[in-house]
Design a protein around this motif. Structure first.
Motif, PDB file in Angstrom:
ATOM      1  N   GLN A 173      -7.462  -6.293   0.640  1.00  0.00           N
ATOM      2  CA  GLN A 173      -6.556  -5.863   1.516  1.00  0.00           C
ATOM      3  C   GLN A 173      -6.814  -7.295   2.601  1.00  0.00           C
TER       4      GLN A 173
ATOM      5  N   ARG B 170       0.460  -1.143  -0.114  1.00  0.00           N
ATOM      6  CA  ARG B 170      -0.028   0.222   0.143  1.00  0.00           C
ATOM      7  C   ARG B 170       1.039   1.382   0.032  1.00  0.00           C
TER       8      ARG B 170
ATOM      9  N   TRP C 264      -6.570  -0.992  -3.004  1.00  0.00           N
ATOM     10  CA  TRP C 264      -5.965  -2.367  -1.852  1.00  0.00           C
ATOM     11  C   TRP C 264      -6.452  -1.372  -0.911  1.00  0.00           C
TER      12      TRP C 264
END
Length: 370
Positions: free
Chosen positions: A207, A52, A200
Motif C-alpha cells: 500500500q 483494496r 494490501w
C-alpha cells in the motif's frame, strides 16, 4: 496472445518488492515530469478507492457463498441448489471485477491460479476435478488439505463444474461428498481473498509502496514509474478480455471456433465475467482520476476509453449465453467481431493515447503483436 514485454514492471513484483530488472531494461519512465502531488493522489485513489475495496468485496462474497453452500449441504433441495448456482455467478463476477489487477500479492504463491486456473486448453482442471469426484477424495473436502493440491482443483473453475457439470443435479437431492468438496473450494477462495486483502491493508507494505513513489521505494522510484505501472494494469486487463476471454473460443469468422473452451460456458457466465472485467477497467480508470495527469488537450482520450469500455460492457449483455449459437449465427458473430475490434482499439487508446500523453517514448509498448 500478445507477448508481455513489461511484465516485470506491472505484473511480477516479488514479495519483497525488489526493483524490477525488466522495468529498467524497458525504460518505461515518461519523458515528461509528472506532478508529484497529483501522482500521489492518483495512486492513493487507485489503491484505497478501487484495489483494496475490490479484495474486500471478494472476501465478503466468498463468505456469503460459504453460508449458501452450508445451507445446501445441511438441507439439500432444489431451492437451495438454485441459490448456490446464483451465488456462484455473484462470486465469479466479484472476482472478475478485481481480477484485472494482475500485480502485487495476487500473482505471488500461485494465489491468482488458486482462485482461477484459466485458460485450461488441455482440460487439466476438468480431469483432475473428475478424478477427485471418482475417488471421493476426502482430502479435497478440507480447505487446508485442498489448498495443497493442484490449483486446478481448488478454485472457481472447479466450483463451476461441481455446481453445473455432469452429475451436479444430485446436489439438490443430497450428494454429500460433492457438496462438501464445493464448500471447501469456496472457503479456499475466501482464504486467498482474505490473505491478499490483508497484505494490501498493511500500511507499511505494498500500500505504501504504491502510494508513495520515491528514490528509496523498492517498487516505484519515480511518479512516472508508478503511473506507468497503473496504466499497465489497464492495458493488460483490456488485453486479457480480448485474448483470454474472447479469442480463446472465437478469433474471427474464418477461424476455428471452440465455444466449450470459453470460461464458464456451463453456467452461462461467460459474458457476465467479461462485463465485470470491463466494468472493472472502467471503474479503475475513473476512480483513480488518471485524467488529472494529462494536459487539457489530451484528456479526451480518457473519456473515449471509458466510453468504449462501457459500450463493450453493454454489448456483452446483448449476446446470447449459448456460445455454440453465438459463434454460428451471423448476427451474433457481428457482435463478437465488434468486441474484438473495440478491444484492440481501446488498448491503443490506453497504450498509445494515454501513454503518449504522459510522455512514454514512441518505442515503448506494453504489448507486442496483434
Amino acid at each position: 496472445m500478445r507477448k508481455i514485454l513489461a511484465a516485470g514492471l506491472i505484473a511480477l513484483f516479488p514479495a519483497a518488492f525488489a526493483h524490477s530488472v525488466q522495468a529498467q531494461e524497458a525504460d518505461p519512465t515518461p519523458a515528461v515530469e509528472l506532478p508529484e502531488a497529483v501522482v500521489t493522489k492518483v495512486m492513493t485513489a487507485a489503491v484505497d478507492g478501487y484495489i483494496r475495496p475490490g479484495y474486500d468485496a471478494l472476501q465478503k462474497s466468498a463468505e456469503d457463498m460459504a453460508a449458501t453452500m452450508k445451507t445446501l449441504c445441511d438441507a439439500p433441495s432444489k431451492a437451495n441448489y438454485d441459490a448456490a448456482k446464483t451465488g456462484f455467478g455473484k462470486l465469479a463476477a466479484t472476482w472478475a471485477h478485481i481480477e484485472i489487477v494482475r500485480t502485487g500479492p495476487i500473482i505471488e504463491q500461485n494465489r491468482f491460479e488458486r482462485i482461477l486456473f484459466y485458460p485450461d486448453r488441455k482440460s487439466t482442471g476438468l480431469k483432475q476435478v473428475q478424478a477427485v469426484l471418482a475417488k471421493s477424495d476426502e482430502t479435497a473436502t478440507d480447505p487446508k488439505t485442498l489448498a495443497t493440491k493442484s490449483v486446478a482443483t481448488q478454485g472457481l473453475g472447479a466450483l463451476e463444474y461441481l455446481l453445473f457439470g455432469t452429475g451436479s443435479d444430485t446436489l439438490s437431492s443430497g450428494n454429500d461428498f460433492r457438496c462438501r468438496y464445493s464448500a471447501a473450494v469456496v472457503q479456499n477462495v475466501g482464504s486467498v481473498a482474505a490473505e491478499v486483502a490483508g497484505i494490501w491493508d498493511a500500511p507499511d507494505g505494498i500500500q505504501k509502496a504504491w502510494e508513495e513513489p520515491g528514490p528509496d521505494n523498492p517498487v516505484f522510484r519515480t511518479g512516472g514509474e508508478a503511473v506507468t505501472g497503473l496504466l499497465g494494469i489497464l492495458v493488460h486487463g483490456a488485453e486479457a478480455v480480448r485474448d483470454q476471454r474472447i479469442e480463446t473460443f472465437y478469433k474471427g469468422v474464418d477461424k476455428a471456433k471452440f465455444p466449450k473452451q470459453a470460461l464458464f460456458w456451463r453456467s452461462e457466465n461467460t459474458w457476465p465475467m467479461v462485463k465485470a472485467n470491463l466494468d472493472g477497467l472502467s471503474g479503475l480508470l475513473v476512480t483513480s482520476g488518471m485524467v488529472e495527469l494529462l494536459p487539457e488537450k489530451d484528456r479526451p482520450v480518457v473519456a473515449a476509453a471509458e466510453a468504449q469500455f462501457k459500450a463493450m460492457a453493454k454489448l456483452t449483455t446483448e449476446i446470447t449465453p449459448d456460445l455454440e449459437k453465438a459463434v454460428a449465427d451471423e448476427g451474433e458473430r457481428k457482435n463478437l467481431d465488434t468486441l474484438l475490434a473495440d478491444g484492440k482499439d481501446v488498448i491503443s487508446k490506453l497504450n498509445d493515447g494515454y501513454g503518449g500523453a504522459i510522455g512514454l517514448s514512441s518505442g515503448f509498448s506494453f504489448a507486442d503483436g496483434d
